[in-house]
Design a protein around this motif. Structure first.
Motif, PDB file in Angstrom:
ATOM      1  N   PRO A 189       0.815  -1.218   0.000  1.00 57.74           N
ATOM      2  CA  PRO A 189       0.000   0.000   0.000  1.00 57.74           C
ATOM      3  C   PRO A 189       0.848   1.267   0.000  1.00 57.74           C
ATOM      4  N   ASP A 190       0.302   2.311  -0.602  1.00 53.92           N
ATOM      5  CA  ASP A 190       0.928   3.630  -0.534  1.00 53.92           C
ATOM      6  C   ASP A 190       0.567   4.321   0.774  1.00 53.92           C
ATOM      7  N   LEU A 191      -0.614   4.021   1.284  1.00 54.89           N
ATOM      8  CA  LEU A 191      -1.085   4.587   2.550  1.00 54.89           C
ATOM      9  C   LEU A 191      -1.939   3.542   3.255  1.00 54.89           C
ATOM     10  N   THR A 192      -1.704   3.375   4.554  1.00 61.06           N
ATOM     11  CA  THR A 192      -2.502   2.443   5.353  1.00 61.06           C
ATOM     12  C   THR A 192      -3.052   3.169   6.572  1.00 61.06           C
ATOM     13  N   LEU A 193      -4.364   3.126   6.712  1.00 64.72           N
ATOM     14  CA  LEU A 193      -5.011   3.677   7.897  1.00 64.72           C
ATOM     15  C   LEU A 193      -5.290   2.530   8.861  1.00 64.72           C
ATOM     16  N   LEU A 194      -4.687   2.592  10.025  1.00 62.87           N
ATOM     17  CA  LEU A 194      -4.907   1.576  11.057  1.00 62.87           C
ATOM     18  C   LEU A 194      -5.940   2.096  12.038  1.00 62.87           C
ATOM     19  N   LEU A 195      -7.119   1.485  12.010  1.00 66.11           N
ATOM     20  CA  LEU A 195      -8.171   1.850  12.952  1.00 66.11           C
ATOM     21  C   LEU A 195      -7.913   1.077  14.238  1.00 66.11           C
ATOM     22  N   ASP A 196      -7.372   1.757  15.222  1.00 68.28           N
ATOM     23  CA  ASP A 196      -6.916   1.105  16.434  1.00 68.28           C
ATOM     24  C   ASP A 196      -7.943   1.251  17.549  1.00 68.28           C
ATOM     25  N   VAL A 197      -8.343   0.130  18.121  1.00 65.16           N
ATOM     26  CA  VAL A 197      -9.332   0.138  19.192  1.00 65.16           C
ATOM     27  C   VAL A 197      -8.946  -0.932  20.215  1.00 65.16           C
ATOM     28  N   ILE A 226      -2.288   6.095  12.252  1.00 64.72           N
ATOM     29  CA  ILE A 226      -3.082   5.434  13.284  1.00 64.72           C
ATOM     30  C   ILE A 226      -4.270   6.317  13.645  1.00 64.72           C
ATOM     31  N   ILE A 227      -5.458   5.757  13.528  1.00 65.70           N
ATOM     32  CA  ILE A 227      -6.697   6.456  13.834  1.00 65.70           C
ATOM     33  C   ILE A 227      -7.284   5.852  15.114  1.00 65.70           C
ATOM     34  N   ASP A 228      -7.571   6.690  16.097  1.00 57.65           N
ATOM     35  CA  ASP A 228      -8.162   6.210  17.342  1.00 57.65           C
ATOM     36  C   ASP A 228      -9.623   5.858  17.075  1.00 57.65           C
ATOM     37  N   SER A 229      -9.885   4.567  16.943  1.00 55.70           N
ATOM     38  CA  SER A 229     -11.220   4.113  16.581  1.00 55.70           C
ATOM     39  C   SER A 229     -12.106   3.858  17.780  1.00 55.70           C
ATOM     40  N   SER A 230     -11.631   4.208  18.977  1.00 50.88           N
ATOM     41  CA  SER A 230     -12.478   4.094  20.161  1.00 50.88           C
ATOM     42  C   SER A 230     -13.394   5.307  20.296  1.00 50.88           C
TER      43      SER A 230
END
Length: 212
Positions: free
Chosen positions: A129-137, A183-187
């Motif tokens: 991937p060129d960009l990866t969004l990690l939805l972290d919870v 990293i996206i705070d998915s909480s």
């Protein structure tokens, strides 16, 4: 701009489906031609494999078989859809990609990282991937959300320790590749999560356009 591959990653209950829909609209609104897909799946073969791996009610799937099935679906997706799209300057947005194998079959199942890396080079043609969004919870929060969705699939029935290892592996990969991961705070609430994801993609698009 040449086609780019953007992937969404995260554990159970991270909210990937909701974010995927928001990102799809966001990217297309920016005037970018987009292909949206998922793993395992995205092709006739991939969807058939998905039904076996996730929903087939087959409990006795060894770790090696699960890993190979995931990469069989991925190999088909890469050749049938991703490579043709990228070659035509179409962007690809995928719900999971190879990072999921490092997290689930590697961290979760204990398959060697080098084995997965070899499969990435061969079956996935080395595409990353060129960009990866990690939805972290947190695992407990994610599993509680997943239970609301209904009957768990084969992987969702795993114990919390399995998902702890999955999350840890995802976070380690993000730490090792900060230029690719966001990293996206998915909480947080849905609106905050989708806003953060869209902002990260907007920044990525702007950078690509400035460098074109």
């Amino acid at each position: 701009m040449r086609g780019c591959l953007i992937t969404l990653e995260g554990g159970e209950g991270a909210g990937k489906s909701t974010v995927l829909n928001a990102l799809s609209e966001h990217i297309e609104a920016a005037g970018i031609k987009l292909l949206v897909t998922r793993e395992p799946g995205g092709t006739a073969l991939g969807e058939a494999i998905r039904s076996v791996v996730l929903d087939g009610g087959i409990d006795q799937v060894c770790a090696e078989s699960e890993l190979l099935l995931m990469f069989a679906a991925r190999a088909q997706l890469v050749r049938e859809r991703i490579v043709p799209a990228l070659s035509e300057n179409t962007w690809v947005l995928s719900d999971r990609f190879t990072d999921a194998s490092f997290a689930y079959q590697g961290g979760g199942r204990g398959q060697p990282e080098e084995r997965i890396a070899d499969l990435e080079r061969w079956a996935a043609q080395g595409i990353r991937p060129d960009l990866t969004l990690l939805l972290d919870v947190p695992v407990a929060v994610g599993l509680a959300r997943a239970q609301i969705r209904g009957e768990p699939d084969r992987i969702e029935r795993e114990q919390a320790g399995f998902f702890d290892r999955v999350r840890s592996t995802y976070r380690e990969r993000a730490k090792s590749e900060p230029s690719r991961f966001r990293i996206i705070d998915s909480s947080l609430d849905v609106g905050s999560v989708t806003a953060s994801a869209c902002a990260a993609v907007s920044e990525f698009i702007a950078t690509r356009r400035n460098s074109a």
